[in-house]
Design a protein around this motif. Structure first.
Motif, PDB file in Angstrom:
ATOM      1  N   GLY A  38       5.115 105.076 119.652  1.00 57.49           N
ATOM      2  CA  GLY A  38       6.180 104.074 119.655  1.00 57.49           C
ATOM      3  C   GLY A  38       6.131 103.094 120.812  1.00 57.49           C
ATOM      4  N   VAL A  39       5.166 103.249 121.737  1.00 60.93           N
ATOM      5  CA  VAL A  39       5.086 102.302 122.857  1.00 60.93           C
ATOM      6  C   VAL A  39       3.956 101.316 122.581  1.00 60.93           C
ATOM      7  N   GLU A  40       4.293 100.032 122.583  1.00 55.41           N
ATOM      8  CA  GLU A  40       3.294  98.994 122.342  1.00 55.41           C
ATOM      9  C   GLU A  40       2.507  98.751 123.622  1.00 55.41           C
ATOM     10  N   ILE A  41       1.209  98.901 123.568  1.00 55.90           N
ATOM     11  CA  ILE A  41       0.389  98.643 124.757  1.00 55.90           C
ATOM     12  C   ILE A  41      -0.608  97.530 124.487  1.00 55.90           C
ATOM     13  N   TRP A  42      -1.300  97.617 123.373  1.00 59.62           N
ATOM     14  CA  TRP A  42      -2.469  96.746 123.185  1.00 59.62           C
ATOM     15  C   TRP A  42      -2.127  95.405 122.556  1.00 59.62           C
ATOM     16  N   THR A  43      -0.956  95.307 121.932  1.00 65.68           N
ATOM     17  CA  THR A  43      -0.618  94.037 121.285  1.00 65.68           C
ATOM     18  C   THR A  43       0.278  93.192 122.182  1.00 65.68           C
ATOM     19  N   ARG A  44       0.316  93.485 123.442  1.00 69.04           N
ATOM     20  CA  ARG A  44       1.103  92.711 124.393  1.00 69.04           C
ATOM     21  C   ARG A  44       0.350  92.679 125.713  1.00 69.04           C
ATOM     22  N   ASP A  45       0.829  91.866 126.639  1.00 70.55           N
ATOM     23  CA  ASP A  45       0.198  91.804 127.959  1.00 70.55           C
ATOM     24  C   ASP A  45       0.857  92.848 128.853  1.00 70.55           C
ATOM     25  N   ALA A  46       0.503  94.129 128.634  1.00 68.54           N
ATOM     26  CA  ALA A  46       1.181  95.220 129.341  1.00 68.54           C
ATOM     27  C   ALA A  46       0.876  95.225 130.833  1.00 68.54           C
ATOM     28  N   ASP A  47      -0.209  94.561 131.251  1.00 64.18           N
ATOM     29  CA  ASP A  47      -0.563  94.565 132.672  1.00 64.18           C
ATOM     30  C   ASP A  47       0.305  93.588 133.471  1.00 64.18           C
ATOM     31  N   MET A  95      -3.010  84.303 135.625  1.00 60.43           N
ATOM     32  CA  MET A  95      -3.788  83.665 134.571  1.00 60.43           C
ATOM     33  C   MET A  95      -3.444  84.291 133.221  1.00 60.43           C
ATOM     34  N   PRO A  96      -3.171  83.462 132.224  1.00 55.34           N
ATOM     35  CA  PRO A  96      -2.793  83.998 130.909  1.00 55.34           C
ATOM     36  C   PRO A  96      -3.993  84.585 130.169  1.00 55.34           C
ATOM     37  N   VAL A  97      -3.760  85.673 129.423  1.00 53.47           N
ATOM     38  CA  VAL A  97      -4.849  86.258 128.631  1.00 53.47           C
ATOM     39  C   VAL A  97      -4.769  85.834 127.168  1.00 53.47           C
ATOM     40  N   GLY A  98      -3.673  85.176 126.787  1.00 54.52           N
ATOM     41  CA  GLY A  98      -3.564  84.686 125.408  1.00 54.52           C
ATOM     42  C   GLY A  98      -3.579  85.808 124.396  1.00 54.52           C
ATOM     43  N   VAL A  99      -2.563  86.689 124.450  1.00 47.16           N
ATOM     44  CA  VAL A  99      -2.525  87.829 123.531  1.00 47.16           C
ATOM     45  C   VAL A  99      -2.360  87.339 122.102  1.00 47.16           C
ATOM     46  N   TYR A 100      -3.260  87.744 121.224  1.00 46.07           N
ATOM     47  CA  TYR A 100      -3.134  87.432 119.808  1.00 46.07           C
ATOM     48  C   TYR A 100      -3.436  88.717 119.059  1.00 46.07           C
TER      49      TYR A 100
END
Ligand SMILES: [Zn+2]
Ligand SMILES: [Zn+2]
Length: 355
Positions: A38-47, A95-100
């Motif tokens: 239930g925790v979103e990690i990879w589809t967001r900029d979690a860092d 710097m943005p990583v541009g999560v898509y």
């Protein structure tokens, strides 16, 4: 049984979770789906930023302290150097990583190929725009695979072959660019350590100087002069936010700016005057506070600047009155409006009153 490997110094959350998945012999997604349901990690900029609730949940499930998890995000670790980091705000220097979805569209996650190949750790400080070299190996940071130019995306990396690009299947190459201007670039990144002196340029002023060189014609001319002074080829057509620039272009900008910062305040002021940069030009690029510019540079600019102002400066200074004039002519064609504006500037430059 759940095995836990402690995070490394300055490691990003996603890098740590990637290494955790490797420890359990699972692909990153399966590992997080099992250990952090239930925790979103990879589809967001979690860092970059995580909510208190998410941090608490990760800490609890993976047996870490709240502070440990928080310090693996930029907001937690660099919050006092950067402005406030929230979920969606633009923070300068990050710097943005541009999560898509699970892909990354921008090249915001830099990495030192040598450090990364050693232990597959990705560092938080590599996300900050003022860093462009690895201090340990004195080599340039990379921001993509050298063969296919795809950004580093840990999610897709094979847990057992972290040295292979997920996109093209080639080995991640170490940087062949020599440490040219390493000294200048590392001196620049040291300006952001918390112990900088009181009369040294603050982050806001530094950013203003950088964006000036990407903006108006005077700024770009200044950039060419500063580059020539250290024998670098100026950037061709980079515009806009400098955090979105690729690492090779940022090298040029950082080295040229640092070289001139080292020559001292007087030289900078002379350069600004010589290139027709007024305080209004600089103000156009302010973001937040620029203490150093306000306190040290503007008073000097005001006393020294006696050359006639250029057309472009008048344009910047008189933006509001000019807009008013333009509005008066909205019914006529675009060309007539431009002519009216040009006539007004001519009149102002000649110091005459409008007839
Ligand atoms: Zn390194
Ligand atoms: Zn590749």
């Amino acid at each position: 049984m759940h095995l836990v490997r402690p995070p490394q110094e300055d490691e990003t959350l996603s890098s740590w979770l990637y290494r955790q998945s490797k420890l359990h012999g699972l692909p990153p997604q399966s590992y997080t789906a099992l250990s952090l349901p239930g925790v979103e990690i990879w589809t967001r900029d979690a860092d970059r930023w995580l909510s208190e609730m998410t941090i608490r949940e990760i800490a609890c499930r993976l047996g870490q302290t709240h502070a440990t998890i928080e310090s693996m995000t930029l907001a937690g670790r660099y919050g006092d150097v950067l402005d406030e980091v929230r979920e969606y705000n633009i923070v300068h220097w990050i710097m943005p990583v541009g999560v898509y979805h699970r892909r990354r569209r921008r090249h915001g996650q830099q990495f030192c190929p040598e450090c990364y190949l050693e232990n597959s750790v990705v560092k938080l400080s590599w996300r900050l725009a003022w860093n462009s070299f690895c201090e340990k190996h004195q080599c340039s940071l990379s921001d993509a695979c050298a063969i296919c130019d795809e950004p580093l995306t840990l999610f897709y990396m094979d847990p057992y072959h972290h040295s292979v690009c997920f996109n093209c299947g080639h080995d991640i190459a170490t940087s062949d660019e020599s440490g040219r201007h390493y000294d200048l670039c590392s001196a620049f990144s040291r300006r952001f350590s918390p112990s900088f002196m009181e009369d040294a340029p603050d982050p806001g002023s530094l950013r203003t100087l950088m964006t000036l060189q990407l903006g108006q014609s005077q700024g770009r001319h200044l950039h060419r002069t500063w580059c020539n002074r250290i024998g670098m080829v100026p950037m061709a057509g980079a515009r806009g936010r400098w955090e979105c620039m690729r690492v090779a272009e940022r090298h040029v900008l950082i080295a040229a700016t640092e070289a001139v910062l080292q020559t001292g305040l007087d030289r900078i002021v002379d350069d600004l005057i010589e290139h027709g940069v007024t305080r209004e030009c600089l103000r156009n690029h302010h973001v937040g506070q620029s203490f150093w510019l306000e306190q040290y540079v503007y008073p000097e600019l005001d006393t020294k600047q006696c050359s006639p102002k250029s057309r472009a400066n008048y344009k910047a200074e008189m933006a509001d009155p000019l807009k008013k004039i333009q509005r008066k002519h909205t019914s006529v064609s675009r060309r007539a409006r431009a002519e009216a504006r040009a006539r007004c500037i001519d009149i102002m430059l000649r110091g005459m009153h409008q007839p």
